[in-house]
Design a protein around this motif. Structure first.
Motif, PDB file in Angstrom:
ATOM      1  N   ILE A  40     -15.103   3.215  14.024  1.00  0.00           N
ATOM      2  CA  ILE A  40     -15.508   1.821  13.816  1.00  0.00           C
ATOM      3  C   ILE A  40     -15.986   1.616  12.377  1.00  0.00           C
ATOM      4  O   ILE A  40     -15.609   0.635  11.724  1.00  0.00           O
ATOM      5  CB  ILE A  40     -16.590   1.421  14.843  1.00  0.00           C
ATOM      6  N   CYS A  41     -16.780   2.542  11.863  1.00  0.00           N
ATOM      7  CA  CYS A  41     -17.266   2.425  10.475  1.00  0.00           C
ATOM      8  C   CYS A  41     -16.104   2.437   9.490  1.00  0.00           C
ATOM      9  O   CYS A  41     -16.076   1.634   8.551  1.00  0.00           O
ATOM     10  CB  CYS A  41     -18.259   3.542  10.162  1.00  0.00           C
ATOM     11  N   GLU A  42     -15.156   3.333   9.694  1.00  0.00           N
ATOM     12  CA  GLU A  42     -13.985   3.393   8.814  1.00  0.00           C
ATOM     13  C   GLU A  42     -13.182   2.093   8.899  1.00  0.00           C
ATOM     14  O   GLU A  42     -12.720   1.572   7.879  1.00  0.00           O
ATOM     15  CB  GLU A  42     -13.098   4.579   9.188  1.00  0.00           C
ATOM     16  N   TYR A  43     -13.021   1.577  10.113  1.00  0.00           N
ATOM     17  CA  TYR A  43     -12.274   0.336  10.299  1.00  0.00           C
ATOM     18  C   TYR A  43     -12.984  -0.836   9.623  1.00  0.00           C
ATOM     19  O   TYR A  43     -12.359  -1.636   8.921  1.00  0.00           O
ATOM     20  CB  TYR A  43     -12.075   0.062  11.793  1.00  0.00           C
ATOM     21  N   LEU A  44     -14.294  -0.929   9.808  1.00  0.00           N
ATOM     22  CA  LEU A  44     -15.047  -2.008   9.180  1.00  0.00           C
ATOM     23  C   LEU A  44     -14.984  -1.897   7.653  1.00  0.00           C
ATOM     24  O   LEU A  44     -14.867  -2.916   6.963  1.00  0.00           O
ATOM     25  CB  LEU A  44     -16.498  -2.017   9.657  1.00  0.00           C
ATOM     26  N   GLN A  45     -15.028  -0.689   7.121  1.00  0.00           N
ATOM     27  CA  GLN A  45     -14.918  -0.507   5.674  1.00  0.00           C
ATOM     28  C   GLN A  45     -13.553  -0.964   5.187  1.00  0.00           C
ATOM     29  O   GLN A  45     -13.450  -1.632   4.160  1.00  0.00           O
ATOM     30  CB  GLN A  45     -15.160   0.950   5.285  1.00  0.00           C
ATOM     31  N   SER A  46     -12.502  -0.653   5.941  1.00  0.00           N
ATOM     32  CA  SER A  46     -11.160  -1.090   5.531  1.00  0.00           C
ATOM     33  C   SER A  46     -11.057  -2.609   5.568  1.00  0.00           C
ATOM     34  O   SER A  46     -10.413  -3.219   4.715  1.00  0.00           O
ATOM     35  CB  SER A  46     -10.075  -0.440   6.397  1.00  0.00           C
ATOM     36  N   ARG A  47     -11.717  -3.240   6.544  1.00  0.00           N
ATOM     37  CA  ARG A  47     -11.708  -4.705   6.609  1.00  0.00           C
ATOM     38  C   ARG A  47     -12.472  -5.291   5.427  1.00  0.00           C
ATOM     39  O   ARG A  47     -12.058  -6.306   4.852  1.00  0.00           O
ATOM     40  CB  ARG A  47     -12.277  -5.192   7.937  1.00  0.00           C
ATOM     41  N   ALA A  48     -13.581  -4.665   5.058  1.00  0.00           N
ATOM     42  CA  ALA A  48     -14.342  -5.141   3.896  1.00  0.00           C
ATOM     43  C   ALA A  48     -13.494  -5.028   2.629  1.00  0.00           C
ATOM     44  O   ALA A  48     -13.489  -5.939   1.798  1.00  0.00           O
ATOM     45  CB  ALA A  48     -15.636  -4.338   3.753  1.00  0.00           C
ATOM     46  N   ASP A  49     -12.756  -3.942   2.512  1.00  0.00           N
ATOM     47  CA  ASP A  49     -11.903  -3.748   1.335  1.00  0.00           C
ATOM     48  C   ASP A  49     -10.786  -4.792   1.273  1.00  0.00           C
ATOM     49  O   ASP A  49     -10.397  -5.223   0.191  1.00  0.00           O
ATOM     50  CB  ASP A  49     -11.283  -2.347   1.341  1.00  0.00           C
ATOM     51  N   GLU A  50     -10.282  -5.205   2.423  1.00  0.00           N
ATOM     52  CA  GLU A  50      -9.166  -6.148   2.479  1.00  0.00           C
ATOM     53  C   GLU A  50      -9.615  -7.617   2.549  1.00  0.00           C
ATOM     54  O   GLU A  50      -8.800  -8.515   2.388  1.00  0.00           O
ATOM     55  CB  GLU A  50      -8.289  -5.858   3.704  1.00  0.00           C
ATOM     56  N   HIS A  51     -10.914  -7.841   2.777  1.00  0.00           N
ATOM     57  CA  HIS A  51     -11.413  -9.207   2.956  1.00  0.00           C
ATOM     58  C   HIS A  51     -11.043 -10.089   1.759  1.00  0.00           C
ATOM     59  O   HIS A  51     -11.303  -9.739   0.608  1.00  0.00           O
ATOM     60  CB  HIS A  51     -12.931  -9.206   3.155  1.00  0.00           C
ATOM     61  N   ASP A  52     -10.433 -11.220   2.048  1.00  0.00           N
ATOM     62  CA  ASP A  52     -10.048 -12.224   1.041  1.00  0.00           C
ATOM     63  C   ASP A  52      -9.171 -11.659  -0.076  1.00  0.00           C
ATOM     64  O   ASP A  52      -9.164 -12.178  -1.191  1.00  0.00           O
ATOM     65  CB  ASP A  52     -11.278 -12.911   0.444  1.00  0.00           C
ATOM     66  N   ILE A  53      -8.418 -10.631   0.211  1.00  0.00           N
ATOM     67  CA  ILE A  53      -7.561 -10.011  -0.796  1.00  0.00           C
ATOM     68  C   ILE A  53      -6.560 -11.022  -1.356  1.00  0.00           C
ATOM     69  O   ILE A  53      -6.191 -10.946  -2.527  1.00  0.00           O
ATOM     70  CB  ILE A  53      -6.861  -8.740  -0.236  1.00  0.00           C
ATOM     71  N   ASP A  54      -6.161 -11.987  -0.528  1.00  0.00           N
ATOM     72  CA  ASP A  54      -5.211 -13.002  -1.000  1.00  0.00           C
ATOM     73  C   ASP A  54      -5.843 -13.957  -2.012  1.00  0.00           C
ATOM     74  O   ASP A  54      -5.136 -14.657  -2.725  1.00  0.00           O
ATOM     75  CB  ASP A  54      -4.592 -13.774   0.164  1.00  0.00           C
ATOM     76  N   LYS A  55      -7.163 -13.960  -2.094  1.00  0.00           N
ATOM     77  CA  LYS A  55      -7.839 -14.806  -3.082  1.00  0.00           C
ATOM     78  C   LYS A  55      -7.983 -14.117  -4.437  1.00  0.00           C
ATOM     79  O   LYS A  55      -8.248 -14.777  -5.429  1.00  0.00           O
ATOM     80  CB  LYS A  55      -9.226 -15.215  -2.582  1.00  0.00           C
ATOM     81  N   VAL A  56      -7.843 -12.798  -4.462  1.00  0.00           N
ATOM     82  CA  VAL A  56      -8.004 -12.077  -5.719  1.00  0.00           C
ATOM     83  C   VAL A  56      -6.694 -11.526  -6.275  1.00  0.00           C
ATOM     84  O   VAL A  56      -6.584 -11.289  -7.468  1.00  0.00           O
ATOM     85  CB  VAL A  56      -9.056 -10.941  -5.617  1.00  0.00           C
ATOM     86  N   ASN A  57      -5.713 -11.311  -5.410  1.00  0.00           N
ATOM     87  CA  ASN A  57      -4.402 -10.844  -5.881  1.00  0.00           C
ATOM     88  C   ASN A  57      -3.631 -12.007  -6.499  1.00  0.00           C
ATOM     89  O   ASN A  57      -3.772 -13.154  -6.068  1.00  0.00           O
ATOM     90  CB  ASN A  57      -3.591 -10.250  -4.732  1.00  0.00           C
ATOM     91  N   PRO A  58      -2.815 -11.738  -7.507  1.00  0.00           N
ATOM     92  CA  PRO A  58      -2.007 -12.810  -8.109  1.00  0.00           C
ATOM     93  C   PRO A  58      -1.131 -13.491  -7.053  1.00  0.00           C
ATOM     94  O   PRO A  58      -0.627 -12.837  -6.152  1.00  0.00           O
ATOM     95  CB  PRO A  58      -1.142 -12.078  -9.130  1.00  0.00           C
ATOM     96  N   GLY A  59      -0.992 -14.791  -7.166  1.00  0.00           N
ATOM     97  CA  GLY A  59      -0.156 -15.548  -6.239  1.00  0.00           C
ATOM     98  C   GLY A  59      -0.688 -16.947  -6.054  1.00  0.00           C
ATOM     99  O   GLY A  59      -1.635 -17.379  -6.727  1.00  0.00           O
ATOM    100  N   TYR A  60      -0.060 -17.656  -5.133  1.00  0.00           N
ATOM    101  CA  TYR A  60      -0.385 -19.069  -4.908  1.00  0.00           C
ATOM    102  C   TYR A  60      -1.863 -19.287  -4.602  1.00  0.00           C
ATOM    103  O   TYR A  60      -2.522 -20.125  -5.225  1.00  0.00           O
ATOM    104  CB  TYR A  60       0.483 -19.632  -3.776  1.00  0.00           C
ATOM    105  N   ILE A  61      -2.387 -18.573  -3.625  1.00  0.00           N
ATOM    106  CA  ILE A  61      -3.776 -18.807  -3.209  1.00  0.00           C
ATOM    107  C   ILE A  61      -4.730 -18.528  -4.363  1.00  0.00           C
ATOM    108  O   ILE A  61      -5.644 -19.307  -4.630  1.00  0.00           O
ATOM    109  CB  ILE A  61      -4.107 -17.984  -1.950  1.00  0.00           C
ATOM    110  N   ARG A  62      -4.515 -17.454  -5.076  1.00  0.00           N
ATOM    111  CA  ARG A  62      -5.358 -17.119  -6.230  1.00  0.00           C
ATOM    112  C   ARG A  62      -5.323 -18.247  -7.257  1.00  0.00           C
ATOM    113  O   ARG A  62      -6.366 -18.645  -7.796  1.00  0.00           O
ATOM    114  CB  ARG A  62      -4.882 -15.805  -6.850  1.00  0.00           C
TER     115      ARG A  62
END
Length: 156
Positions: free
Chosen positions: A22-44
């Motif tokens: 669960i801790c590993e999964y939650l950490q992976s979710r934290a790492d991926e949270h709002d990734i579409d807002k920081v990666n280059p592209g339309y949403i960013r």
């Protein structure tokens, strides 16, 4: 060691394994949270252009909601597909689990903290207005059990 002690030792080990998953999964979710807002592209690009103005408007006000509606509608439509926005009518998630709920709660709480002083009443109002807490507890528990079992299968 007697049979009971063996059983408890095994039980504790199994609990620890689930918590680690669960801790590993939650950490992976934290790492991926709002990734579409920081990666280059339309949403960013939408956030780069309009966020400075939105940040000047008081969080949760009608003016804030109107600005979001006018400038972020398409970006929000696309971003709504993230699991932590399960409460958005545009999201297709039908297997919401406690991890989705937890991320939604943390997301909204931290967003509100970025805009103004911490106000739990405002956060709770936002949860209610968005429908964050409108979940069937039995289905939520069932989906969470399935998620943990899937994490365990993926690990092994």
């Amino acid at each position: 060691m007697n049979n009971f002690e063996d059983m408890i030792t095994t039980h504790k080990s199994m609990i620890k394994t689930d918590y680690q998953l669960i801790c590993e999964y939650l950490q992976s979710r934290a790492d991926e949270h709002d990734i579409d807002k920081v990666n280059p592209g339309y949403i960013r690009s939408v956030y780069d252009e309009h966020f400075p103005t939105l940040k000047k408007i008081e969080f949760g006000t009608e003016q804030y909601k109107q600005y979001e509606k006018e400038h972020f509608a398409e970006a929000h439509r696309q971003h709504a597909q993230n699991r932590h926005h399960y409460y958005n009518p545009l999201n297709k998630a039908d297997d919401v689990d406690l991890f989705d709920l937890l991320e939604a709660i943390i997301d909204i709480k931290q967003s509100q903290k970025q805009y103004s002083d911490y106000q739990i009443d405002l956060i709770m109002k936002t949860f209610k207005d968005k429908g964050v807490l409108d979940l069937d507890i039995e289905k939520l528990a069932y989906n969470t059990i399935l998620r943990i079992e899937k994490l365990d299968e993926e690990k092994n």
